[in-house]
Design a protein around this motif. Structure first.
Motif, PDB file in Angstrom:
ATOM      1  N   SER A  80       5.245  11.566   5.148  1.00  0.00           N
ATOM      2  CA  SER A  80       4.919   9.836   4.355  1.00  0.00           C
ATOM      3  C   SER A  80       3.164   9.916   4.629  1.00  0.00           C
ATOM      4  CB  SER A  80       4.655   8.591   5.544  1.00  0.00           C
ATOM      5  OG  SER A  80       6.637   8.297   5.715  1.00  0.00           O
ATOM      6  N   GLY A  81       2.761   9.003   3.821  1.00  0.00           N
ATOM      7  CA  GLY A  81       1.343   9.307   3.517  1.00  0.00           C
ATOM      8  C   GLY A  81       0.512  10.525   2.256  1.00  0.00           C
ATOM      9  N   GLU A  82      -0.225   9.936   1.338  1.00  0.00           N
ATOM     10  CA  GLU A  82      -1.266  10.351   0.722  1.00  0.00           C
ATOM     11  C   GLU A  82      -2.165  11.290   1.570  1.00  0.00           C
ATOM     12  OE1 GLU A  82      -2.536   9.496  -3.734  1.00  0.00           O
ATOM     13  OE2 GLU A  82      -0.947   8.137  -2.569  1.00  0.00           O
ATOM     14  N   LYS A 167       5.709  -8.400  -5.204  1.00  0.00           N
ATOM     15  CA  LYS A 167       6.758  -7.919  -5.612  1.00  0.00           C
ATOM     16  C   LYS A 167       5.907  -6.049  -4.594  1.00  0.00           C
ATOM     17  CE  LYS A 167       8.987  -5.571  -9.636  1.00  0.00           C
ATOM     18  NZ  LYS A 167       8.387  -5.460 -10.986  1.00  0.00           N
ATOM     19  N   LEU A 168       5.062  -5.592  -4.811  1.00  0.00           N
ATOM     20  CA  LEU A 168       4.710  -3.756  -4.561  1.00  0.00           C
ATOM     21  C   LEU A 168       4.997  -4.388  -2.898  1.00  0.00           C
ATOM     22  CD1 LEU A 168       0.907  -3.933  -6.140  1.00  0.00           C
ATOM     23  CD2 LEU A 168       2.970  -2.460  -6.893  1.00  0.00           C
ATOM     24  N   ILE A 169       4.803  -5.647  -2.078  1.00  0.00           N
ATOM     25  CA  ILE A 169       5.120  -5.564  -1.243  1.00  0.00           C
ATOM     26  C   ILE A 169       6.813  -4.963  -0.840  1.00  0.00           C
ATOM     27  CG2 ILE A 169       5.372  -6.217   1.316  1.00  0.00           C
ATOM     28  CD1 ILE A 169       2.711  -7.790   0.367  1.00  0.00           C
ATOM     29  N   LEU A 170       7.438  -6.343  -1.731  1.00  0.00           N
ATOM     30  CA  LEU A 170       8.578  -5.727  -1.751  1.00  0.00           C
ATOM     31  C   LEU A 170       9.138  -4.740  -1.912  1.00  0.00           C
ATOM     32  CD1 LEU A 170      10.064  -8.925  -2.793  1.00  0.00           C
ATOM     33  CD2 LEU A 170      10.371  -8.670  -0.199  1.00  0.00           C
ATOM     34  N   GLU A 171       8.779  -3.616  -2.375  1.00  0.00           N
ATOM     35  CA  GLU A 171       9.182  -2.756  -2.830  1.00  0.00           C
ATOM     36  C   GLU A 171       8.759  -1.940  -2.127  1.00  0.00           C
ATOM     37  OE1 GLU A 171       7.097  -1.872  -7.055  1.00  0.00           O
ATOM     38  OE2 GLU A 171       8.854  -3.421  -7.950  1.00  0.00           O
ATOM     39  N   TRP A 172       7.343  -1.745  -1.848  1.00  0.00           N
ATOM     40  CA  TRP A 172       6.823  -0.671  -0.478  1.00  0.00           C
ATOM     41  C   TRP A 172       8.046  -1.213   0.924  1.00  0.00           C
ATOM     42  CZ3 TRP A 172       4.935  -2.649   4.356  1.00  0.00           C
ATOM     43  CH2 TRP A 172       4.738  -1.878   4.865  1.00  0.00           C
ATOM     44  N   GLU A 174      11.234  -1.577   1.641  1.00  0.00           N
ATOM     45  CA  GLU A 174      12.318  -1.336   1.130  1.00  0.00           C
ATOM     46  C   GLU A 174      12.422   0.278   1.463  1.00  0.00           C
ATOM     47  OE1 GLU A 174      15.902  -1.053  -3.023  1.00  0.00           O
ATOM     48  OE2 GLU A 174      13.854  -1.523  -3.090  1.00  0.00           O
ATOM     49  N   LYS A 175      11.644   1.171   0.308  1.00  0.00           N
ATOM     50  CA  LYS A 175      11.590   2.308   1.553  1.00  0.00           C
ATOM     51  C   LYS A 175      11.635   2.778   2.464  1.00  0.00           C
ATOM     52  CE  LYS A 175       9.459   6.913  -0.337  1.00  0.00           C
ATOM     53  NZ  LYS A 175       9.120   7.243   1.069  1.00  0.00           N
ATOM     54  N   ARG A 176      10.236   1.727   3.169  1.00  0.00           N
ATOM     55  CA  ARG A 176       9.596   2.107   4.162  1.00  0.00           C
ATOM     56  C   ARG A 176      10.489   1.891   5.279  1.00  0.00           C
ATOM     57  NH1 ARG A 176       7.614  -1.582   8.216  1.00  0.00           N
ATOM     58  NH2 ARG A 176       9.653  -2.764   7.284  1.00  0.00           N
TER      59      ARG A 176
END
Length: 202
Positions: A80-82, A167-172, A174-176
């Motif tokens: 995780s992380g960049e 939408k960005l939060i929901l996508e994040w 889901e992956k999280r």
């Protein structure tokens, strides 16, 4: 012993404090900058240029991959992380990350006169910050170029920006959630119970 010439040193904090802003003295309930923004200072002679100041918001989860890159070590799979290494080496090319924040579920109820229910999320991209608490049924949007104190909620003026950031939060999320479940499967019962007691997993 010369360790100062070949040692990577990192100084940071884990969270800020409300200190009365937004009516709250402590930390934990809100995702405003006074509680979420922390100092981050790095020194690594010969690798990190001296005296640079990155005008970019990053996440604490980026620290581990950054350490690996600066030390020339391989990344584990699914890390995780960049890494911030390229941004550090070429500060003129730095650009703001999309940064996510989350307040994990507290015991529902009133805290200092504030309703606390369920998880709360935030996303910051460049200087726009969106805060969403689904169970509390609240949404906030701030333009931090004009309102660094996060005092003027402009969500009514820009519902389209709020929708995009939600939408960005929901996508994040889901992956999280998938990553957490994969991690949970590797835990033995004792460590699972310890992390649940600390509020890091449900």
């Amino acid at each position: 012993e010369g360790l100062d010439s070949n040692t990577l040193t990192i100084i940071m904090s884990d969270h800020g404090e409300g200190l009365g802003r937004h009516g709250w003295m402590k930390h934990g309930f809100f995702l405003y900058d006074e509680q979420a923004k922390i100092p981050l200072t790095m020194s690594f002679p010969g690798v990190i240029p001296r005296g640079i100041d990155l005008n970019s918001v990053v996440q604490s989860i980026d620290i581990f991959p950054t350490i690996l890159d600066l030390l020339g070590l391989r990344h584990p799979e699914n890390l995780s992380g960049e890494s911030l290494a390229d941004m550090i080496r070429k500060p003129k090319d730095s650009s703001g990350h999309t940064v996510y924040l989350e307040r994990r579920r507290y015991i529902d109820g009133k805290r200092g006169g504030f309703r606390v229910e369920g998880n709360k999320f935030a996303v910051r991209r460049e200087d726009m910050k969106y805060i969403w608490a689904p169970q509390e049924e609240t949404e906030e949007l701030y333009d931090l170029t004009r309102d660094r104190g996060e005092l003027s909620n402009i969500i009514d003026q820009h519902p389209e920006i709020a929708a995009e950031m939600r939408k960005l939060i929901l996508e994040w999320k889901e992956k999280r959630d998938a990553d957490i479940e994969e991690f949970r499967q590797t835990l033995d019962p004792v460590n699972r119970a310890k992390l649940r007691a600390l509020g890091y997993i449900d």
